[in-house]
Scaffold this motif. Structure first.
Motif, PDB file in Angstrom:
ATOM      1  N   ALA A 229       0.839  -1.190   0.000  1.00  0.00           N
ATOM      2  CA  ALA A 229       0.000   0.000   0.000  1.00  0.00           C
ATOM      3  C   ALA A 229       0.877   1.243   0.000  1.00  0.00           C
ATOM      4  CB  ALA A 229      -0.915   0.012   1.231  1.00  0.00           C
ATOM      5  N   GLN A 230       0.444   2.242  -0.734  1.00  0.00           N
ATOM      6  CA  GLN A 230       1.092   3.555  -0.766  1.00  0.00           C
ATOM      7  C   GLN A 230       2.606   3.464  -0.999  1.00  0.00           C
ATOM      8  OE1 GLN A 230      -0.224   5.232   2.953  1.00  0.00           O
ATOM      9  NE2 GLN A 230      -2.193   5.818   2.089  1.00  0.00           N
ATOM     10  N   GLY A 231       3.011   2.584  -1.919  1.00  0.00           N
ATOM     11  CA  GLY A 231       4.417   2.475  -2.280  1.00  0.00           C
ATOM     12  C   GLY A 231       5.271   1.643  -1.346  1.00  0.00           C
ATOM     13  N   ILE A 232       4.658   1.062  -0.308  1.00  0.00           N
ATOM     14  CA  ILE A 232       5.420   0.280   0.675  1.00  0.00           C
ATOM     15  C   ILE A 232       5.005  -1.186   0.591  1.00  0.00           C
ATOM     16  CG2 ILE A 232       5.957  -0.055   3.112  1.00  0.00           C
ATOM     17  CD1 ILE A 232       5.199   2.935   3.495  1.00  0.00           C
TER      18      ILE A 232
ATOM     19  N   PRO B  37       7.310  -1.971 -12.848  1.00  0.00           N
ATOM     20  CA  PRO B  37       7.323  -0.521 -12.640  1.00  0.00           C
ATOM     21  C   PRO B  37       5.959   0.067 -12.279  1.00  0.00           C
ATOM     22  CG  PRO B  37       7.606  -1.061 -14.968  1.00  0.00           C
ATOM     23  CD  PRO B  37       7.679  -2.345 -14.212  1.00  0.00           C
ATOM     24  N   ALA B  38       4.876  -0.536 -12.753  1.00  0.00           N
ATOM     25  CA  ALA B  38       3.541   0.008 -12.483  1.00  0.00           C
ATOM     26  C   ALA B  38       3.183  -0.030 -10.995  1.00  0.00           C
ATOM     27  CB  ALA B  38       2.498  -0.767 -13.288  1.00  0.00           C
ATOM     28  N   ALA B  39       3.813  -0.908 -10.234  1.00  0.00           N
ATOM     29  CA  ALA B  39       3.502  -1.008  -8.804  1.00  0.00           C
ATOM     30  C   ALA B  39       3.981   0.212  -8.030  1.00  0.00           C
ATOM     31  CB  ALA B  39       4.118  -2.271  -8.213  1.00  0.00           C
ATOM     32  N   GLY B  40       5.029   0.857  -8.506  1.00  0.00           N
ATOM     33  CA  GLY B  40       5.530   2.055  -7.827  1.00  0.00           C
ATOM     34  C   GLY B  40       6.058   1.781  -6.431  1.00  0.00           C
ATOM     35  N   ILE B  41       6.707   0.642  -6.245  1.00  0.00           N
ATOM     36  CA  ILE B  41       7.243   0.300  -4.926  1.00  0.00           C
ATOM     37  C   ILE B  41       8.431   1.206  -4.621  1.00  0.00           C
ATOM     38  CG2 ILE B  41       8.381  -1.503  -3.558  1.00  0.00           C
ATOM     39  CD1 ILE B  41       6.559  -3.498  -5.052  1.00  0.00           C
ATOM     40  N   GLU B  42       8.309   1.964  -3.542  1.00  0.00           N
ATOM     41  CA  GLU B  42       9.337   2.917  -3.130  1.00  0.00           C
ATOM     42  C   GLU B  42      10.137   2.437  -1.932  1.00  0.00           C
ATOM     43  OE1 GLU B  42       7.158   6.470  -2.335  1.00  0.00           O
ATOM     44  OE2 GLU B  42       6.444   6.637  -4.401  1.00  0.00           O
TER      45      GLU B  42
END
Length: 110
Positions: A62-65, A95-100
């Motif tokens: 969730a939210q990049g995490i 890349p679409a997941a946006g995992i930060e």
């Protein structure tokens, strides 16, 4: 220095890179059929490797995490050092997941 280990005419590093590319293509096919919430969990073993994947479990995203359960606090500390590498791998493979960030949670502290 010794020559690199070769199989036939292909050097081992080139063969391994080819295998990784093939695995990433297979993973991309799998995640297309999965929902966006399931995709990081499907790709996790490819990102972290089979040995780590067998001892860990994706709890959620969730939210990049991405939250990953690990056996204990020692694993949490050790894998924390690899988190930036895992984030880069996710950026390349999914890349679409946006995992930060990857957050490791010891099983006992869940």
């Amino acid at each position: 220095t010794a020559a690199p280990f070769t199989i036939g005419r292909m050097s081992r590093p080139a063969e391994l890179q080819s295998a990784r590319t093939s695995l990433e293509a297979i993973a991309a096919d799998l995640v297309r059929s999965a929902g966006p919430d399931e995709a990081p969990g499907l790709v996790w073993p490819l990102v972290c490797g089979a040995a780590v994947g067998a001892r860990t479990r994706v709890l959620g995203y969730a939210q990049g995490i991405l939250r990953v359960e690990v056996p204990d606090s020692t694993w949490r500390a050790q894998l924390g050092a690899f988190a930036p590498q895992y984030v880069k791998s996710f950026a390349r493979i999914l890349p679409a997941a946006g995992i930060e960030r990857v957050e490791f949670v010891a099983a006992a502290t869940r």
